[in-house]
Structure formats: structure tokens, C-alpha cells
Design a protein around this motif. Structure first.
Motif, PDB file in Angstrom:
ATOM      1  N   LYS A  49       0.828  -1.200   0.000  1.00  0.00           N
ATOM      2  CA  LYS A  49       0.000   0.000   0.000  1.00  0.00           C
ATOM      3  C   LYS A  49       0.868   1.258   0.000  1.00  0.00           C
ATOM      4  O   LYS A  49       0.555   2.244  -0.658  1.00  0.00           O
ATOM      5  CB  LYS A  49      -0.937  -0.005   1.203  1.00  0.00           C
ATOM      6  CG  LYS A  49      -2.026  -1.055   1.096  1.00  0.00           C
ATOM      7  CD  LYS A  49      -2.955  -1.011   2.282  1.00  0.00           C
ATOM      8  CE  LYS A  49      -4.018  -2.092   2.143  1.00  0.00           C
ATOM      9  NZ  LYS A  49      -4.943  -2.095   3.267  1.00  0.00           N
ATOM     10  N   LEU A  79      -6.951   3.933  -5.969  1.00  0.00           N
ATOM     11  CA  LEU A  79      -8.115   3.317  -5.327  1.00  0.00           C
ATOM     12  C   LEU A  79      -8.236   1.842  -5.697  1.00  0.00           C
ATOM     13  O   LEU A  79      -8.523   0.991  -4.849  1.00  0.00           O
ATOM     14  CB  LEU A  79      -9.392   4.058  -5.726  1.00  0.00           C
ATOM     15  CG  LEU A  79      -9.560   5.478  -5.193  1.00  0.00           C
ATOM     16  CD1 LEU A  79     -10.752   6.158  -5.850  1.00  0.00           C
ATOM     17  CD2 LEU A  79      -9.708   5.475  -3.679  1.00  0.00           C
ATOM     18  N   GLY A  82      -5.591  -0.310  -3.979  1.00  0.00           N
ATOM     19  CA  GLY A  82      -5.968  -0.526  -2.582  1.00  0.00           C
ATOM     20  C   GLY A  82      -7.091  -1.544  -2.451  1.00  0.00           C
ATOM     21  O   GLY A  82      -7.084  -2.386  -1.547  1.00  0.00           O
ATOM     22  N   ALA A  83      -8.054  -1.495  -3.372  1.00  0.00           N
ATOM     23  CA  ALA A  83      -9.171  -2.451  -3.336  1.00  0.00           C
ATOM     24  C   ALA A  83      -8.695  -3.866  -3.624  1.00  0.00           C
ATOM     25  O   ALA A  83      -9.138  -4.825  -2.985  1.00  0.00           O
ATOM     26  CB  ALA A  83     -10.244  -2.029  -4.339  1.00  0.00           C
ATOM     27  N   LEU A 101      -9.969  -2.502   6.311  1.00  0.00           N
ATOM     28  CA  LEU A 101     -11.123  -1.907   5.636  1.00  0.00           C
ATOM     29  C   LEU A 101     -11.618  -0.681   6.392  1.00  0.00           C
ATOM     30  O   LEU A 101     -11.868   0.376   5.795  1.00  0.00           O
ATOM     31  CB  LEU A 101     -12.249  -2.936   5.492  1.00  0.00           C
ATOM     32  CG  LEU A 101     -13.559  -2.417   4.889  1.00  0.00           C
ATOM     33  CD1 LEU A 101     -13.340  -1.928   3.457  1.00  0.00           C
ATOM     34  CD2 LEU A 101     -14.618  -3.503   4.935  1.00  0.00           C
ATOM     35  N   GLY A 104      -9.185   2.209   5.983  1.00  0.00           N
ATOM     36  CA  GLY A 104      -9.262   2.776   4.638  1.00  0.00           C
ATOM     37  C   GLY A 104     -10.508   3.620   4.430  1.00  0.00           C
ATOM     38  O   GLY A 104     -10.444   4.724   3.878  1.00  0.00           O
ATOM     39  N   VAL A 105     -11.653   3.125   4.894  1.00  0.00           N
ATOM     40  CA  VAL A 105     -12.908   3.866   4.733  1.00  0.00           C
ATOM     41  C   VAL A 105     -12.877   5.157   5.559  1.00  0.00           C
ATOM     42  O   VAL A 105     -13.259   6.230   5.067  1.00  0.00           O
ATOM     43  CB  VAL A 105     -14.116   2.979   5.129  1.00  0.00           C
ATOM     44  CG1 VAL A 105     -15.385   3.795   5.241  1.00  0.00           C
ATOM     45  CG2 VAL A 105     -14.282   1.858   4.123  1.00  0.00           C
ATOM     46  N   ALA A 108     -10.368   7.629   3.838  1.00  0.00           N
ATOM     47  CA  ALA A 108     -10.912   8.233   2.618  1.00  0.00           C
ATOM     48  C   ALA A 108     -12.025   9.219   2.941  1.00  0.00           C
ATOM     49  O   ALA A 108     -12.056  10.338   2.421  1.00  0.00           O
ATOM     50  CB  ALA A 108     -11.425   7.143   1.676  1.00  0.00           C
ATOM     51  N   THR A 109     -12.942   8.827   3.832  1.00  0.00           N
ATOM     52  CA  THR A 109     -14.088   9.677   4.162  1.00  0.00           C
ATOM     53  C   THR A 109     -13.649  10.963   4.843  1.00  0.00           C
ATOM     54  O   THR A 109     -14.065  12.063   4.457  1.00  0.00           O
ATOM     55  CB  THR A 109     -15.079   8.918   5.065  1.00  0.00           C
ATOM     56  OG1 THR A 109     -15.451   7.703   4.420  1.00  0.00           O
ATOM     57  CG2 THR A 109     -16.304   9.751   5.363  1.00  0.00           C
ATOM     58  N   SER A 135      -8.101  11.689  -0.810  1.00  0.00           N
ATOM     59  CA  SER A 135      -9.029  10.630  -0.393  1.00  0.00           C
ATOM     60  C   SER A 135      -8.501   9.259  -0.786  1.00  0.00           C
ATOM     61  O   SER A 135      -8.621   8.292  -0.036  1.00  0.00           O
ATOM     62  CB  SER A 135     -10.424  10.860  -0.964  1.00  0.00           C
ATOM     63  OG  SER A 135     -10.475  10.540  -2.335  1.00  0.00           O
ATOM     64  N   ALA A 136      -7.878   9.164  -1.965  1.00  0.00           N
ATOM     65  CA  ALA A 136      -7.271   7.894  -2.367  1.00  0.00           C
ATOM     66  C   ALA A 136      -6.111   7.551  -1.448  1.00  0.00           C
ATOM     67  O   ALA A 136      -5.893   6.379  -1.105  1.00  0.00           O
ATOM     68  CB  ALA A 136      -6.791   7.971  -3.822  1.00  0.00           C
ATOM     69  N   TRP A 139      -7.570   6.139   1.633  1.00  0.00           N
ATOM     70  CA  TRP A 139      -8.023   4.771   1.379  1.00  0.00           C
ATOM     71  C   TRP A 139      -6.855   3.793   1.434  1.00  0.00           C
ATOM     72  O   TRP A 139      -6.969   2.704   1.994  1.00  0.00           O
ATOM     73  CB  TRP A 139      -8.723   4.715   0.027  1.00  0.00           C
ATOM     74  CG  TRP A 139      -8.986   3.354  -0.510  1.00  0.00           C
ATOM     75  CD1 TRP A 139      -8.416   2.787  -1.601  1.00  0.00           C
ATOM     76  CD2 TRP A 139      -9.901   2.387   0.008  1.00  0.00           C
ATOM     77  NE1 TRP A 139      -8.922   1.529  -1.798  1.00  0.00           N
ATOM     78  CE2 TRP A 139      -9.830   1.248  -0.819  1.00  0.00           C
ATOM     79  CE3 TRP A 139     -10.771   2.358   1.091  1.00  0.00           C
ATOM     80  CZ2 TRP A 139     -10.589   0.104  -0.602  1.00  0.00           C
ATOM     81  CZ3 TRP A 139     -11.527   1.211   1.312  1.00  0.00           C
ATOM     82  CH2 TRP A 139     -11.435   0.113   0.469  1.00  0.00           C
TER      83      TRP A 139
END
Length: 195
Positions: A49, A79, A82-83, A101, A104-105, A108-109, A135-136, A139
Motif C-alpha cells: 500500500k 483506489l 488498494g481495493a 477496511l 481505509g474507509v 478516505a471519508t 481521499s485515495a 483509502w
């Protein structure tokens, strides 16, 4: 109103070949680094990452420096990598996947909300490309690392702006590309983590 495929085609046609190549290379490198990092060696899991984020920021820095734009494809590459890493983590390391998870959420948020508010307060002094890029980054790295990188980048940008204004190299209405400061902030964070 254009269909999404037509809009992407129009957008890509507006870019120079150098920028298209940079976007393609950064997307491929992010994907390859993410794929390699989640190989059989769990020690490399976290580094993937970090490497994907570094490549995403490097590509954004190069393009932003020349065009004052951050292409969505660079952000999407970050993004997506990362996914992919998160998906593989759910398969092979379920014990840490949930916390990854959530980090990351949240990253990003929070980064989107924080920078969006800053963009509105500064009357677009921070562009929406910067908002998406950070934001990326959130994440990929989670809230703590992304916010520290953002904080250092903001300090570096403010110091540079003051110096350029005092030397009369830039005026109050001139813009500085923000992606180079994000990349420098990220490099500083990586160096501090190695010490």
C-alpha cells in the motif's frame, strides 16, 4: 450529456501523449505493486500500500506540475490497487482485513470531508483533484498516515507560498500545484517511519 465511455474518450483526447503515458504507467505500476505485495510473503503486505501510494503521488506530482490538473485515472489507479490488496487480504488474512477496511474507509471519508470543506473555505484554493487524490491516499494508508502526510504538505505549501510571495515570484492570485507538496510530505513520512 455524454455517456461515461464517451466522456472518458473525450477526456483522454484532451491530454497530451506524455500525460496519457504517465497515467497508463502509474496505473499499471500501482496494480503490479499491489499484486506483488500481497504475494506469499505476509511481511510485504503493508509495504504494498505504501508503494502504491508513492507511485500514485509521484504520477500526480508530475502531471500536476505541468498541467495543474490531477487526472482521475491516477486517483482511480490508487483506489483500485488498494481495493485489490484489500480483497486479497480478505482471502488470505481475514484477521486483519476488517481493521484494514475500517482504516481505509475512515481515511478516505475524513480526507474527502476535510479537504472539501477547505476547498470551499479557500474558494477553490485547493482543487477537487487534490481532494480526490488525498481521499485515495486515505483509502490506501488509513486516516493517521494520510492526515500526517496532509498536515506536512500543507505546512510545506504555506512556507513555499510565503517565500514566493516575499520574493515577488508569485502573486496573491497565483496557484501552486499541491500534488508536489503531498509527495514531499509523503516522502518525509516514509523517512520518519524508517528511523
Amino acid at each position: 450529456k455524454q455517456l461515461p465511455a464517451a466522456a472518458v474518450k473525450t477526456y483522454l483526447a484532451s491530454l497530451s501523449w506524455a500525460h496519457r503515458g504517465m497515467i497508463l504507467i502509474s496505473s499499471l505500476l500501482c496494480a503490479v505493486v499491489g499484486w506483488i505485495s500481497v504475494g506469499l510473503n505476509p511481511v510485504l503486505w503493508g509495504y504494498g500500500k505504501w508503494c502504491a501510494a508513492a507511485l500514485m503521488l509521484l504520477a500526480a506530482m508530475i502531471v500536476d506540475q505541468h498541467s495543474h490538473r490531477i487526472p482521475n485515472l491516477i486517483v482511480l489507479a490508487g483506489l483500485a490497487s488498494g481495493a485489490v490488496m484489500l480483497g486479497v487480504e480478505f482471502v488470505f488474512r481475514r484477521e486483519t482485513a476488517g481493521s484494514s477496511l475500517l482504516a481505509g474507509v475512515l481515511g478516505a471519508t475524513f480526507c474527502v470531508v476535510f479537504l472539501y470543506v477547505m476547498a470551499r473555505v479557500t474558494k477553490e484554493g485547493i482543487g477537487m483533484g487534490d481532494v480526490k487524490l488525498v481521499s485515495a491516499l486515505g483509502w490506501l494508508l488509513g486516516i493517521t498516515s494520510a492526515l500526517v502526510t496532509l498536515f506536512i504538505a500543507l505546512i510545506l505549501c504555506a512556507v513555499t507560498a510565503v517565500i514566493l510571495l516575499s520574493l515577488k515570484k508569485k502573486g496573491k492570485n497565483d496557484f501552486l500545484p499541491f500534488a508536489p507538496f503531498l509527495f514531499l510530505g509523503y516522502v518525509i513520512i516514509m523517512l520518519l517511519c524508517m528511523i
